[in-house]
Design a protein around this motif. Sequence first.
Motif, PDB file in Angstrom:
ATOM      1  N   VAL A  46       0.831  -1.208   0.000  1.00 31.34           N
ATOM      2  CA  VAL A  46       0.000   0.000   0.000  1.00 31.34           C
ATOM      3  C   VAL A  46       0.865   1.259   0.000  1.00 31.34           C
ATOM      4  O   VAL A  46       0.447   2.307  -0.482  1.00 31.34           O
ATOM      5  N   LEU A  49       1.497   2.118  -3.422  1.00 34.33           N
ATOM      6  CA  LEU A  49       0.228   2.589  -3.969  1.00 34.33           C
ATOM      7  C   LEU A  49      -0.006   4.049  -3.604  1.00 34.33           C
ATOM      8  O   LEU A  49      -0.584   4.813  -4.399  1.00 34.33           O
ATOM      9  N   ALA A  50       0.436   4.463  -2.420  1.00 36.64           N
ATOM     10  CA  ALA A  50       0.338   5.870  -2.035  1.00 36.64           C
ATOM     11  C   ALA A  50       1.148   6.739  -2.993  1.00 36.64           C
ATOM     12  O   ALA A  50       0.709   7.817  -3.408  1.00 36.64           O
ATOM     13  N   LEU A  66      -3.695   6.139   2.636  1.00 33.97           N
ATOM     14  CA  LEU A  66      -2.854   5.039   2.176  1.00 33.97           C
ATOM     15  C   LEU A  66      -1.597   4.900   3.025  1.00 33.97           C
ATOM     16  O   LEU A  66      -1.198   3.776   3.385  1.00 33.97           O
ATOM     17  N   SER A  69      -2.511   3.406   6.287  1.00 35.29           N
ATOM     18  CA  SER A  69      -2.773   1.979   6.101  1.00 35.29           C
ATOM     19  C   SER A  69      -1.463   1.203   5.996  1.00 35.29           C
ATOM     20  O   SER A  69      -1.332   0.102   6.563  1.00 35.29           O
ATOM     21  N   TYR A  98     -10.447   8.506   4.849  1.00 34.63           N
ATOM     22  CA  TYR A  98     -11.321   8.087   3.752  1.00 34.63           C
ATOM     23  C   TYR A  98     -12.710   8.704   3.893  1.00 34.63           C
ATOM     24  O   TYR A  98     -13.330   9.120   2.902  1.00 34.63           O
ATOM     25  N   GLN A 213      -7.974  -1.675  -1.337  1.00 31.41           N
ATOM     26  CA  GLN A 213      -7.228  -0.416  -1.358  1.00 31.41           C
ATOM     27  C   GLN A 213      -7.066   0.099  -2.788  1.00 31.41           C
ATOM     28  O   GLN A 213      -7.215   1.299  -3.057  1.00 31.41           O
ATOM     29  N   VAL A 217      -8.617   3.699  -4.245  1.00 32.04           N
ATOM     30  CA  VAL A 217      -7.822   4.715  -4.931  1.00 32.04           C
ATOM     31  C   VAL A 217      -8.412   5.012  -6.306  1.00 32.04           C
ATOM     32  O   VAL A 217      -8.590   6.182  -6.695  1.00 32.04           O
TER      33      VAL A 217
END
Length: 224
Positions: A46, A49-50, A66, A69, A98, A213, A217
């Motif tokens: 993650v 992913l951020a 993110l 997380s 979120y 996740q 996004v």
Amino acid sequence: MPLVMGVPALSIGLGLLGLCCAIVFGLREQRLHPLLARAGIKAGAVGWLAGAGVAAGGGGLLVAALLLSALGDFLLALERKLAFALGMAAFLTAHICYILLFAGLQGVPLEPMWPRLIVAALLFVGGVLLVLWLWRDLGFDRLTVPIYALALIGMATTVWFAPWAAWPAMIGALLFVFSDAVLAGQKFRADPTDLPPMLRGHGLVWATYVLAQGLLVTGALLAS
């Protein structure tokens, strides 16, 4: 910045790094040593992913959710009681991010409304039933688990009242709830046979969480 099918190439590359971390952790979780390396790879799923969210133009709340997380993943992977509590706090804060993010997307007509109301009702009832099912085995967590469950259900409900353009996030929110519900059953129920055999392993929990996740996004970016 170079684009691939309208998506920044850097965002795709960082997302693929996150996917690689997710696959490595999912396939070799118990074989990854030392513990800090395992926690780092788990958080990388993650965490990268951020970075992809930043490259794609995601706002601060999305990136914060993110990163929090990823921090929660790192702490939970350490398998220590204090680290678990801190990891839960990180995820709770991520859910608040979120909630603020998707609540800010609600400036358009939400019709049809009835699917949203049905899902919200099912989420509320499901959350209450889950806490009641876990209650006898929670012990000192009888305060923290309901608070976390409230944040989780609040996040999923808020996502379902976002514009329909955020539909991937709606699916992701439900997967997040499913993943956390199964994980809670695995951790807190004293008798593991209370869960069906297919829900006793970590593979399904991890796969649905990572997918959740990614969909959150995607939905946030589509609706922003």
